[in-house]
Write a protein that holds these residues in place. Structure first.
Motif, PDB file in Angstrom:
ATOM      1  N   ARG A   2       0.764  -1.279  -0.016  1.00  0.00           N
ATOM      2  CA  ARG A   2       0.119   0.065   0.187  1.00  0.00           C
ATOM      3  C   ARG A   2       0.790   1.341   0.025  1.00  0.00           C
ATOM      4  O   ARG A   2       0.647   2.270  -0.691  1.00  0.00           O
ATOM      5  CB  ARG A   2      -0.843  -0.034   1.311  1.00  0.00           C
ATOM      6  CG  ARG A   2      -2.109  -1.003   1.048  1.00  0.00           C
ATOM      7  CD  ARG A   2      -2.890  -1.066   2.253  1.00  0.00           C
ATOM      8  NE  ARG A   2      -4.034  -1.984   2.121  1.00  0.00           N
ATOM      9  CZ  ARG A   2      -4.657  -2.294   3.113  1.00  0.00           C
ATOM     10  NH1 ARG A   2      -4.646  -1.713   4.532  1.00  0.00           N
ATOM     11  NH2 ARG A   2      -5.529  -3.384   2.961  1.00  0.00           N
ATOM     12  N   ALA A   3       2.013   1.289   0.795  1.00  0.00           N
ATOM     13  CA  ALA A   3       2.911   2.376   0.967  1.00  0.00           C
ATOM     14  C   ALA A   3       3.465   2.695  -0.369  1.00  0.00           C
ATOM     15  O   ALA A   3       3.712   3.838  -1.030  1.00  0.00           O
ATOM     16  CB  ALA A   3       3.805   2.207   1.979  1.00  0.00           C
ATOM     17  N   LYS A   5       2.460   2.047  -3.588  1.00  0.00           N
ATOM     18  CA  LYS A   5       1.466   2.478  -4.507  1.00  0.00           C
ATOM     19  C   LYS A   5       1.691   4.055  -4.604  1.00  0.00           C
ATOM     20  O   LYS A   5       1.516   4.718  -5.565  1.00  0.00           O
ATOM     21  CB  LYS A   5       0.051   2.120  -4.059  1.00  0.00           C
ATOM     22  CG  LYS A   5      -0.300   0.475  -4.587  1.00  0.00           C
ATOM     23  CD  LYS A   5      -1.812   0.206  -4.400  1.00  0.00           C
ATOM     24  CE  LYS A   5      -1.797  -1.043  -4.912  1.00  0.00           C
ATOM     25  NZ  LYS A   5      -3.077  -1.760  -4.761  1.00  0.00           N
ATOM     26  N   GLY A   6       1.580   4.774  -3.387  1.00  0.00           N
ATOM     27  CA  GLY A   6       1.741   6.144  -3.337  1.00  0.00           C
ATOM     28  C   GLY A   6       3.059   6.815  -3.854  1.00  0.00           C
ATOM     29  O   GLY A   6       3.187   7.816  -3.957  1.00  0.00           O
ATOM     30  N   ALA A   7       4.193   6.049  -3.797  1.00  0.00           N
ATOM     31  CA  ALA A   7       5.424   6.485  -3.950  1.00  0.00           C
ATOM     32  C   ALA A   7       5.774   6.657  -5.407  1.00  0.00           C
ATOM     33  O   ALA A   7       5.238   5.937  -6.323  1.00  0.00           O
ATOM     34  CB  ALA A   7       6.377   5.446  -3.366  1.00  0.00           C
ATOM     35  N   LYS A   8       6.536   7.472  -5.580  1.00  0.00           N
ATOM     36  CA  LYS A   8       7.023   7.682  -6.962  1.00  0.00           C
ATOM     37  C   LYS A   8       8.435   7.298  -7.318  1.00  0.00           C
ATOM     38  O   LYS A   8       9.202   7.553  -6.462  1.00  0.00           O
ATOM     39  CB  LYS A   8       6.661   9.148  -7.681  1.00  0.00           C
ATOM     40  CG  LYS A   8       5.066   9.343  -7.649  1.00  0.00           C
ATOM     41  CD  LYS A   8       4.870  10.830  -8.218  1.00  0.00           C
ATOM     42  CE  LYS A   8       3.304  10.761  -7.768  1.00  0.00           C
ATOM     43  NZ  LYS A   8       2.605  11.515  -8.543  1.00  0.00           N
TER      44      LYS A   8
END
Length: 83
Positions: A2-3, A5-8
């Motif tokens: 989940r973490a 998924k938001g990282a780039k």
């Protein structure tokens, strides 16, 4: 996961090339992972080696057994999902 998924700025590569809704193949097909690999058990190779030792009385066997793997990418994930 989940973490991530938001990282780039990075891609996820797995070793869970399993079919089905929770498997890595679907994660690649849907774009969640950049790729994954099949992870064969080597059971067939282990049985063959055991037969050489136990049935054929081999005094030595190959010290390394390499099992085949398949790279699963965006290009082949959808065709591999049903296998």
């Amino acid at each position: 996961m989940r973490a991530a998924k938001g990282a780039k700025g990075f891609k996820i590569i797995g070793t869970d090339g399993l079919p089905g809704p929770a498997g890595g193949i679907e994660a690649v097909a849907k774009g969640g992972w950049a790729g994954t690999f099949t992870y064969p058990t080597g059971a067939k190779e282990a049985i063959e080696m055991s037969k050489k030792i136990l049935l054929d009385c081999a005094t030595s066997v190959e010290p390394t057994v390499t099992v085949g793997t398949t790279a699963i990418t965006a290009e082949n994930a959808k065709q591999l999902m049903g296998k």
